[in-house]
Design an enzyme around this catalytic site. Structure first.
Site, PDB file in Angstrom:
ATOM      1  N   HIS A  16      -8.201 -10.947  33.128  1.00 46.73           N
ATOM      2  CA  HIS A  16      -8.239  -9.528  33.025  1.00 46.73           C
ATOM      3  C   HIS A  16      -9.837  -9.214  32.566  1.00 46.73           C
ATOM      4  O   HIS A  16     -10.402  -9.888  31.910  1.00 46.73           O
ATOM      5  CB  HIS A  16      -7.083  -9.245  31.768  1.00 46.73           C
ATOM      6  CG  HIS A  16      -7.214  -7.587  31.772  1.00 46.73           C
ATOM      7  ND1 HIS A  16      -8.407  -6.982  31.025  1.00 46.73           N
ATOM      8  CD2 HIS A  16      -6.350  -6.570  32.423  1.00 46.73           C
ATOM      9  CE1 HIS A  16      -7.934  -5.613  31.129  1.00 46.73           C
ATOM     10  NE2 HIS A  16      -6.911  -5.442  31.711  1.00 46.73           N
ATOM     11  N   ASP A  18     -11.273  -7.362  30.599  1.00 44.64           N
ATOM     12  CA  ASP A  18     -11.540  -7.207  29.210  1.00 44.64           C
ATOM     13  C   ASP A  18     -11.526  -8.387  28.668  1.00 44.64           C
ATOM     14  O   ASP A  18     -12.496  -9.134  27.754  1.00 44.64           O
ATOM     15  CB  ASP A  18     -10.556  -6.393  28.718  1.00 44.64           C
ATOM     16  CG  ASP A  18     -10.703  -4.808  28.750  1.00 44.64           C
ATOM     17  OD1 ASP A  18     -11.941  -4.551  29.352  1.00 44.64           O
ATOM     18  OD2 ASP A  18      -9.689  -4.140  28.735  1.00 44.64           O
ATOM     19  N   LYS A  19     -10.561  -9.536  29.075  1.00 42.94           N
ATOM     20  CA  LYS A  19     -10.596 -10.748  28.439  1.00 42.94           C
ATOM     21  C   LYS A  19     -11.751 -11.694  28.959  1.00 42.94           C
ATOM     22  O   LYS A  19     -12.122 -12.648  28.353  1.00 42.94           O
ATOM     23  CB  LYS A  19      -9.350 -11.418  28.859  1.00 42.94           C
ATOM     24  CG  LYS A  19      -8.244 -11.101  27.800  1.00 42.94           C
ATOM     25  CD  LYS A  19      -8.398 -11.520  26.568  1.00 42.94           C
ATOM     26  CE  LYS A  19      -8.106 -10.494  25.486  1.00 42.94           C
ATOM     27  NZ  LYS A  19      -8.581 -11.043  24.125  1.00 42.94           N
ATOM     28  N   GLU A  44     -21.845  -8.534  22.551  1.00 45.27           N
ATOM     29  CA  GLU A  44     -20.895  -8.059  23.322  1.00 45.27           C
ATOM     30  C   GLU A  44     -21.185  -8.122  24.967  1.00 45.27           C
ATOM     31  O   GLU A  44     -22.379  -8.352  25.405  1.00 45.27           O
ATOM     32  CB  GLU A  44     -21.157  -6.528  23.275  1.00 45.27           C
ATOM     33  CG  GLU A  44     -21.368  -5.886  21.849  1.00 45.27           C
ATOM     34  CD  GLU A  44     -19.781  -5.997  21.222  1.00 45.27           C
ATOM     35  OE1 GLU A  44     -18.803  -5.997  21.866  1.00 45.27           O
ATOM     36  OE2 GLU A  44     -19.734  -5.975  20.058  1.00 45.27           O
ATOM     37  N   GLU A  57     -26.720  -8.791  18.773  1.00 48.01           N
ATOM     38  CA  GLU A  57     -27.919  -9.144  17.768  1.00 48.01           C
ATOM     39  C   GLU A  57     -27.540 -10.694  17.396  1.00 48.01           C
ATOM     40  O   GLU A  57     -26.320 -10.945  17.247  1.00 48.01           O
ATOM     41  CB  GLU A  57     -28.037  -8.350  16.412  1.00 48.01           C
ATOM     42  CG  GLU A  57     -28.226  -6.642  16.737  1.00 48.01           C
ATOM     43  CD  GLU A  57     -28.545  -5.967  15.367  1.00 48.01           C
ATOM     44  OE1 GLU A  57     -29.311  -5.105  15.204  1.00 48.01           O
ATOM     45  OE2 GLU A  57     -27.772  -6.277  14.609  1.00 48.01           O
ATOM     46  N   LYS A 177      -1.105  -9.192  34.052  1.00 46.13           N
ATOM     47  CA  LYS A 177      -0.600  -8.558  32.883  1.00 46.13           C
ATOM     48  C   LYS A 177       0.800  -8.799  32.769  1.00 46.13           C
ATOM     49  O   LYS A 177       1.429  -8.655  33.720  1.00 46.13           O
ATOM     50  CB  LYS A 177      -0.888  -6.923  32.998  1.00 46.13           C
ATOM     51  CG  LYS A 177      -2.355  -6.502  32.992  1.00 46.13           C
ATOM     52  CD  LYS A 177      -2.798  -5.221  33.042  1.00 46.13           C
ATOM     53  CE  LYS A 177      -2.600  -4.443  31.721  1.00 46.13           C
ATOM     54  NZ  LYS A 177      -2.738  -2.947  31.744  1.00 46.13           N
ATOM     55  N   PHE A 245      -2.061  -6.171  44.941  1.00 45.48           N
ATOM     56  CA  PHE A 245      -2.707  -6.293  43.868  1.00 45.48           C
ATOM     57  C   PHE A 245      -3.934  -7.424  44.073  1.00 45.48           C
ATOM     58  O   PHE A 245      -3.832  -8.778  43.927  1.00 45.48           O
ATOM     59  CB  PHE A 245      -2.308  -6.797  42.736  1.00 45.48           C
ATOM     60  CG  PHE A 245      -2.867  -6.830  41.305  1.00 45.48           C
ATOM     61  CD1 PHE A 245      -4.154  -6.510  41.378  1.00 45.48           C
ATOM     62  CD2 PHE A 245      -2.320  -7.177  40.321  1.00 45.48           C
ATOM     63  CE1 PHE A 245      -4.982  -6.762  40.040  1.00 45.48           C
ATOM     64  CE2 PHE A 245      -2.804  -7.310  39.095  1.00 45.48           C
ATOM     65  CZ  PHE A 245      -4.369  -6.982  39.056  1.00 45.48           C
ATOM     66  N   ASP A 253     -12.024  -3.376  38.077  1.00 42.67           N
ATOM     67  CA  ASP A 253     -12.080  -2.578  36.882  1.00 42.67           C
ATOM     68  C   ASP A 253     -13.075  -3.324  35.790  1.00 42.67           C
ATOM     69  O   ASP A 253     -13.133  -4.459  35.691  1.00 42.67           O
ATOM     70  CB  ASP A 253     -10.702  -2.467  35.995  1.00 42.67           C
ATOM     71  CG  ASP A 253     -10.718  -1.299  34.914  1.00 42.67           C
ATOM     72  OD1 ASP A 253     -11.800  -0.627  35.089  1.00 42.67           O
ATOM     73  OD2 ASP A 253      -9.672  -1.231  34.042  1.00 42.67           O
ATOM     74  N   ALA A 254     -13.955  -2.323  35.345  1.00 43.09           N
ATOM     75  CA  ALA A 254     -15.091  -2.801  34.573  1.00 43.09           C
ATOM     76  C   ALA A 254     -14.334  -3.526  32.931  1.00 43.09           C
ATOM     77  O   ALA A 254     -13.266  -3.035  32.739  1.00 43.09           O
ATOM     78  CB  ALA A 254     -15.857  -1.919  33.919  1.00 43.09           C
ATOM     79  N   ARG A 259     -11.761  -4.755  23.710  1.00 46.22           N
ATOM     80  CA  ARG A 259     -10.782  -3.729  24.094  1.00 46.22           C
ATOM     81  C   ARG A 259      -9.311  -4.145  24.191  1.00 46.22           C
ATOM     82  O   ARG A 259      -8.485  -3.377  24.291  1.00 46.22           O
ATOM     83  CB  ARG A 259     -11.156  -3.026  25.238  1.00 46.22           C
ATOM     84  CG  ARG A 259     -12.501  -2.033  25.535  1.00 46.22           C
ATOM     85  CD  ARG A 259     -12.486  -1.183  26.466  1.00 46.22           C
ATOM     86  NE  ARG A 259     -12.446  -1.970  27.813  1.00 46.22           N
ATOM     87  CZ  ARG A 259     -12.711  -1.404  29.159  1.00 46.22           C
ATOM     88  NH1 ARG A 259     -13.211  -0.105  28.969  1.00 46.22           N
ATOM     89  NH2 ARG A 259     -12.756  -1.940  30.198  1.00 46.22           N
ATOM     90  N   LYS A 260      -8.987  -5.415  23.764  1.00 49.40           N
ATOM     91  CA  LYS A 260      -7.774  -5.704  23.721  1.00 49.40           C
ATOM     92  C   LYS A 260      -7.269  -6.182  22.489  1.00 49.40           C
ATOM     93  O   LYS A 260      -6.786  -7.282  22.118  1.00 49.40           O
ATOM     94  CB  LYS A 260      -7.237  -6.830  24.816  1.00 49.40           C
ATOM     95  CG  LYS A 260      -7.623  -6.269  25.987  1.00 49.40           C
ATOM     96  CD  LYS A 260      -6.485  -5.389  26.213  1.00 49.40           C
ATOM     97  CE  LYS A 260      -6.462  -4.943  27.754  1.00 49.40           C
ATOM     98  NZ  LYS A 260      -7.437  -3.641  28.120  1.00 49.40           N
ATOM     99  N   LYS A 280     -18.321 -12.333  17.380  1.00 50.66           N
ATOM    100  CA  LYS A 280     -18.654 -12.214  16.294  1.00 50.66           C
ATOM    101  C   LYS A 280     -18.593 -13.590  15.417  1.00 50.66           C
ATOM    102  O   LYS A 280     -17.484 -14.223  15.565  1.00 50.66           O
ATOM    103  CB  LYS A 280     -17.885 -11.454  15.345  1.00 50.66           C
ATOM    104  CG  LYS A 280     -17.913  -9.819  15.942  1.00 50.66           C
ATOM    105  CD  LYS A 280     -16.722  -8.964  15.198  1.00 50.66           C
ATOM    106  CE  LYS A 280     -16.898  -7.557  15.889  1.00 50.66           C
ATOM    107  NZ  LYS A 280     -15.952  -6.851  15.059  1.00 50.66           N
ATOM    108  N   LYS A 284     -18.569 -12.429   9.703  1.00 56.10           N
ATOM    109  CA  LYS A 284     -18.098 -11.205  10.086  1.00 56.10           C
ATOM    110  C   LYS A 284     -16.448 -10.995   9.827  1.00 56.10           C
ATOM    111  O   LYS A 284     -15.866 -11.774  10.164  1.00 56.10           O
ATOM    112  CB  LYS A 284     -18.110 -10.419  11.375  1.00 56.10           C
ATOM    113  CG  LYS A 284     -19.444 -10.122  11.932  1.00 56.10           C
ATOM    114  CD  LYS A 284     -20.780 -11.204  11.904  1.00 56.10           C
ATOM    115  CE  LYS A 284     -21.951 -10.642  12.542  1.00 56.10           C
ATOM    116  NZ  LYS A 284     -22.928 -11.453  13.016  1.00 56.10           N
ATOM    117  N   ASP A 286     -14.496  -8.796  10.109  1.00 56.37           N
ATOM    118  CA  ASP A 286     -13.360  -8.536  10.943  1.00 56.37           C
ATOM    119  C   ASP A 286     -12.639  -9.603  11.457  1.00 56.37           C
ATOM    120  O   ASP A 286     -11.440  -9.549  11.811  1.00 56.37           O
ATOM    121  CB  ASP A 286     -14.296  -7.557  12.344  1.00 56.37           C
ATOM    122  CG  ASP A 286     -14.514  -6.668  11.938  1.00 56.37           C
ATOM    123  OD1 ASP A 286     -13.976  -5.785  10.984  1.00 56.37           O
ATOM    124  OD2 ASP A 286     -15.511  -5.916  12.805  1.00 56.37           O
TER     125      ASP A 286
END
Length: 403
Positions: A16, A18-19, A44, A57, A177, A245, A253-254, A259-260, A280, A284, A286
């Site tokens: 995917h 995003d992955k 990123e 960074e 998916k 598909f 798709d970008a 995002r997941k 990260k 961090k 998060d």
């Protein structure tokens, strides 16, 4: 808590878009941690048709000097790492090919103002890399102590990827998916009412006998992954419901890092603080605090102190000590929630749940993160062994403390 209901979770594959971005970002984290275990990384990734772009960074010995100059050979290592991830996933398509895609590197040195607030100095301990709230969760619905819908959604796609790479299902392509809906009775999952699987495929597998082959394959995988009896004649199937598909991944798709986050965590069955993990370094919170709260919640359940447990922790940027710790066993606990909080606070081995204490206890300053960036960060193994936050070696200590 409701006892009878339907609940749905989704997952996305390593292909995917995003992955793909998450895995690239975490591969960069691993690269830099392999050079400097104290490296600071916020990477990123953007993926789109025939293009990968990095931004963020960084700081670390043997990576970049204080003037922002790359150490010898590092820029090429970064590009090689990016292309290697795309190749491993399986993208060698006209619209996204590991060898011919355009690569841009816009990583730069970490802000000095962030560094001064986070680094240890004098009598000041290392502070949290940002403010925020982090949640961990565990329940007894699966052997992995994960919510069943997300656990099965991940495992379906892992199987598709393994079969694609082995050649057992050579008609599959990397992007896919899944979505699983389970019926709960008396608070426990008992049946699968609906399955959605959308998988990228080779030309021709959207009609006739080849389409039937793909559908039969997917149904067999799902039936094998879910517990016996969960798939019934009443289960509703949606396999590639939009039709063809063939165009997929970053060409379709970008993709962007982070995002997941619900796919990465508990599939919506538990709260999430909002911060993404991938890209990260473990200073961090998060990332590291989400890992320690999962570890603590899993050990509470593994110790038999509850069948469901949610733990929240909060931090301020630059401050080492957590602002709060909250335990909720959702009425399933055999010990008082406040007593569990006190037991956790009293465990010296956790280092006061400071960022450095968490990293030291879980051993997070290692290049282990690329493997975490697809199919969820929780309820999984890496290289045949559990991720450190998935171990249940704290269960006996919790039992003893709450004796």
């Amino acid at each position: 808590m409701r006892q009878s209901f339907l609940f749905t979770s989704e997952s996305v594959s390593e292909g995917h878009p995003d992955k793909v971005s998450d895995q690239i970002s975490d591969a960069i984290v691993d690269l830099f941690l392999s050079k400097d275990s104290e490296a600071r990384v916020a990477c990123e990734t953007l993926t789109t048709t025939q293009r990968v772009v990095l931004a963020g960074e960084i700081r670390g010995q043997g990576i970049m000097d204080t003037d922002g100059n790359w150490a010898e050979g590092v820029e090429q290592e970064i590009e090689d790492t990016v292309r290697g991830v795309v190749k491993d996933i399986g993208y060698a398509q006209d619209g996204f090919h590991w060898e011919s895609l355009t690569f841009e590197n816009h990583l730069h040195g970490q802000s000095a103002h962030i560094a001064q607030g986070v680094d240890a100095s004098g009598n000041k301990d290392e502070g949290a890399g940002d403010q925020g709230i982090m949640f961990g969760f565990a329940c007894d619905e699966t052997p992995d102590l994960m919510p069943a819908p997300i656990d099965y959604s991940h495992k379906i796609l892992e199987r598709l990827a393994a079969d694609r790479k082995s050649g057992h299902a050579a008609f599959l392509e990397p992007d896919s998916k899944s979505q699983v809906t389970l019926r709960y009775e008396n608070g426990k999952p008992v049946a699968c009412t609906a399955v959605v699987v959308s998988t990228q495929h080779a030309e021709g597998y959207d009609e006739g006998e080849k389409e039937e082959e793909l559908h039969a394959y997917v149904k067999a995988v799902v039936a094998d992954i879910l517990p016996d009896g969960f798939v019934t004649e009443d289960t509703v199937w949606h396999i590639n419901p939009t039709g063809s598909f063939v165009i997929g991944g970053p060409d379709g798709d970008a993709g962007l890092t982070g995002r997941k986050i619900i796919v990465d965590t508990y599939g919506g069955a538990a709260p999430h603080g909002g911060g993404a993990f991938s890209g990260k370094d473990p200073t961090k919170v998060d990332r590291s605090a989400a890992y320690i709260t999962r570890h603590l919640a899993k050990n509470v359940v593994a110790a038999g102190l509850a069948t469901r447990c949610t733990i929240q922790i909060a931090y301020a940027i630059g401050v080492s000590e957590p602002l709060s710790l909250y335990v909720d066993t959702h009425g399933t606990g055999t010990a008082d929630d406040a007593a569990i909080e006190d037991a956790i606070r009293g465990m010296d081995k956790l280092g006061g749940l400071t960022p450095r204490g968490i990293r030291t206890y879980l051993g997070l300053n290692k290049p282990i993160y690329r493997q975490s960036a697809a199919y969820g960060h929780f309820g999984r193994t890496a290289d045949g062994d559990l991720f450190p936050w998935e171990r249940t070696d704290l269960a006996s200590d919790l039992k003893a403390a709450l004796g």
